[in-house]
Design an enzyme around this catalytic site. Structure first.
Site, short mmCIF file in Angstrom:
data_model
loop_
_atom_site.label_atom_id
_atom_site.label_comp_id
_atom_site.label_asym_id
_atom_site.label_seq_id
_atom_site.Cartn_x
_atom_site.Cartn_y
_atom_site.Cartn_z
N CYS A 162 -2.18 7.79 4.68
CA CYS A 162 -2.35 7.34 3.15
C CYS A 162 -3.55 7.89 2.52
O CYS A 162 -3.74 8.07 1.51
CB CYS A 162 -2.26 5.84 2.86
N GLU A 205 0.89 -1.15 -0.05
CA GLU A 205 0.10 0.07 -0.02
C GLU A 205 0.90 1.07 0.03
O GLU A 205 1.63 1.36 0.84
CB GLU A 205 -0.93 -0.26 1.42
#
Lengths: 523, 523
Positions: free
Chosen positions: A301, A264
């Site tokens: 994120c 990720e």
């Protein structure tokens, strides 16, 4: 518990490798104790033990693995406040955030215990034999998911608890039946050792094979490279930078036996402000936006790094609201001096870009603290300059002033894969939103309305993923119960005597799990 | 229907690229008409049309896609006998086999129509909002699977119908909602054009967007490389050699945006003969084994290329039975002169290996026909020579004489990933089998008892897959309903007004599909 500074390999502290120390995020100064990076032998031993543990561990009953995950959760809670204190010092994150993150970590482990008890993750399918079928009889076919093998998990700098040693990747891998070799992030080795010892303690308590979990330290990249290259590692979980993630992808693809990497990596999470929403509550959205942008110094994120809106009074109200709110936001300690430097460089690059205007800055702070920043540019400038699409990890965002919805579409069409996209709307915006949804579905993992992506619910319907480069593999999620799929593969058993079948597949369904018979869910 | 020799791009015959002709498998002579390889422009146009078609196609109701798949099945049947005749000429496969394969192809398309109507493939999960939850409310979260994007499908030489233009990969991709750009295998371009025209006809009948399907020809590798490199292609389905599959994997991994490649590549499918089974019916197993080995001239990915057994009277009976049966097997035309040459070279290499003994050969034949062959070696020799593990594509197999079950384990432990493993057993063998199962589960996609892997049932519980290098991605299957997962990815919708949700996720469940609410299957 006193920190030893040593790797935990098969439950035991080991290692005499290169020494390094943690750095206090707030001061940039080294703190005790000395940690020892894993040597090549340490990596080899951890992988060998994981491999030895695999067959026994993957065949433990789901109930036993559920109890193991719950024991890990309890052991983390049992560390008590020293975990929070050490983590605050290493990460610079405030107490409330870390207490919340601990709750999330424990909740994640318990959620996977529930997934194990529910049993759908096994994907059981049975096509019973049809001995009289013409022209050929059908054999008895039974499918279950099995664990892929030992998994390497890389701790994330920005979630020292929830996406590190006993975070989402570890919880889902252990739930799937995969031993885990965790690589501690060098930004929080003490936190990592505390949590790693809790996992090892739970493993011992629950009678798990010793290789089910190991923890390795390193302040560089060599240990991670060795881990991903080790033939006994079957999959990789990673949360971090695009540079780091793509390097691991390359390494994994070039192995004699390639393995999946679930990385990720990066996302700027576009926020689209539609006209009626802006007209009716532009200022309020601006204020809420700044709350999402500056949470945790923007080190998520899912941080909203890009805002798209059509110019006009509504956007002006949004910008005024956002600027006013931003100017009151105190600078916050960032996770590491390196992250702080990179953030400052990203902000400086935006400031130096002639097509970009600085709209507002947060309050200034110390030399490890991130000062929030809001910039604006035009759609034409954005489309002309790929650099403006780069993630600035921290509390900085770029507003793209569009002349019309067509320019919003043009900007969205240019974007790389993202974790999230948010739409702010009123009923009058529904038709405009409807026209944007297909573009967003192709580019993101989660679409949300009248909110921001920063809160990532740990549940069954969550997708924390998205097309490359948001992640290495857009077919998956790293948050939520579906993440267990990362570490499973199907195996079919044809015409096995019932006594030789794994219990999940036996005719009497002794584990009482959901099954599909001839393709239909059993009632 | 008269063959045009042209690519089918968006439903229309096109192309003036390099000319080539099909080759009759039996004679090695070129046959009419001339085919035209796709040019770079042809590839570009097919991909552009697929991309344009994608948003409309992926949002067609599952029922409409089901009807489309059924229309393809009917259109293939409507070609009539000319399809079988052309395919016999190009592939050298006999009529009965190809009629069976046509049935399988049509059955596969209809199975996916059923999968679409059943609806579980959408993976719908709903975690309803909890506005009063403390400390934070939970948003409304809804997850569905969406199609990944246009898919490149490579036709396989050994299944000119079931794994080519409208085979398993195409059926599962179209079912998932992905437009398909198929690359015809040069071994059967005429068959490919006939089937491609049937797909195009069905697409037109069903009102599908024109880019939903294209078919490209090539007698080399350039068109395939261009396809896999095209930025609009989102995934790849391939069945063929390890050289071809790994080349595509590399190409896909090196793209600016890497994409998944589902390559089904090579397997020697170990067969373990356990002592009681050998003692009670060694000769009969030998005869059945030869039936599986020589079916279709051994040109199956699941062909039993390796037999493991402990030496003794039972193995002798197996070998006698097998040798007697094999010596009566007529040589059969192989798929292409190239495949025949490679087969002969593989057999010659085994013959030249001093550690290998020739046990029996089938009857000899013409210069394009494969003569079956059975060899034997010792476990020690097998373990010492990695070349003995290489697949010989065709009706050749190697028996490894083991001194004890420990040597069987040692050989299995050395094997690469495989599609299948078969165990022949009687009740007295159950304990020995139980001890082998964990090794097999780690190495293969399907474990079967008292049979051979050559029959691959198209159903819900089938796994036709396995760890690398059997496939590029051991987490999947390319046969059976689960194959639709290749071409799906999850998207989460948070707090969307019901009217903006896709119908699959609307509260009232207008499509009546299975859903999981808070992680539990809805009753």
């Amino acid at each position: 518990m006193t920190l030893t500074g040593r790797n935990i390999i098969g439950g035991r502290p080991e290692g005499e490798g290169t020494a390094f120390r943690a750095v206090a995020a707030a001061t940039g100064r080294e703190i005790e104790p000395t940690f020892h990076a894993a040597t090549a032998d340490d990596v080899d031993r951890a992988c060998a033990l994981a491999d030895q543990a695999f067959d026994a561990y993957r065949e433990t009953d789901p109930e036993r693995r559920a109890a193991f995950l719950e024991a890990i959760a309890q052991a983390i809670l049992d560390i008590g406040d020293s975990l929070i204190v050490r983590c605050m010092e290493e990460s610079g994150l405030p107490r409330a955030r870390l207490e919340g993150e601990r709750g999330r970590t424990v909740g994640q482990l318990r959620m996977f215990a529930g997934v194990l008890r529910e049993g759908s993750f096994l994907g059981v399918r049975i096509d019973p034999a049809l001995p009289d079928r013409q022209p050929l009889p059908r054999p008895d076919l039974r499918l279950r998911n099995v664990a892929v093998g030992p998994v390497a998990v890389f701790g994330a700098s920005n979630f020292p608890l929830a996406f590190s040693v006993a975070g989402g990747d570890t919880a889902s891998a252990l739930a799937a039946g995969c031993p885990v070799v965790a690589k501690a992030h060098p930004a929080h080795p003490g936190t990592s050792e505390l949590v790693g010892a809790a996992v090892a303690k739970a493993a011992a308590q629950c009678g798990m094979p010793e290789g089910v979990f190991s923890l390795l330290f390193d302040d560089g990249i060599v240990v991670g490279q060795r881990l991903v290259s080790d033939s006994r590692i079957a999959a990789v979980g990673f949360t971090g930078s695009r540079t780091g993630g793509t390097a691991l992808m390359k390494l994994a693809a070039e192995r004699p036996v390639p393995i999946p990497v679930y990385a990720e990596m990066s996302s700027i999470n576009p926020v689209v402000l539609l006209p009626d929403a802006l007209a009716s509550r532009g200022g309020a959205i601006g204020k809420a936006f700044v709350g999402a942008l500056t949470l945790g110094s923007g080190q998520f994120c899912t941080n909203p790094g890009l805002v798209l809106a059509v110019e006009g009074a509504g956007l002006d109200a949004f910008l005024s609201g956002a600027a006013a709110a931003l100017e009151g936001v105190a600078a916050q300690t960032m996770l590491t001096p390196g992250i702080h430097r990179t953030y400052c460089a990203g902000v400086a690059a935006l400031e130096a870009n002639e097509a970009v205007t600085l709209l507002a800055r947060g309050r200034g702070g110390g030399e490890t603290q991130g000062q929030a920043a809001l910039f604006a540019t035009s759609a034409a400038a954005f489309l002309a300059d790929h650099r403006l699409e780069a993630e600035v990890f921290g509390a900085a965002s770029l507003v793209v002033r569009c002349r019309d919805i067509g320019e919003i579409r043009a900007v969205l069409a240019r974007l790389e894969g993202q974790l999230t996209a948010a739409l702010h709307m009123e009923p009058g915006d529904h038709e405009a939103a409807r026209a944007l949804l297909p573009m967003l579905e192709r580019r993101v993992g989660r679409i949300l309305v009248n909110g921001f992506g920063t809160g990532v619910e740990v549940g069954h319907a969550m997708v924390h993923g998205g097309p490359y480069p948001a992640t290495s593999d857009g077919r998956t999620t790293s948050v939520g119960s579906l993440a267990i799929q990362h570490f499973l593969r199907p195996v079919c058993y044809q015409d096995l005597p019932d006594t030789l079948l794994p219990r999940e597949l036996q005719q009497a369904n002794p584990l009482g799990i959901p099954r599909r018979i001839d393709g239909r869910h059993e009632a």
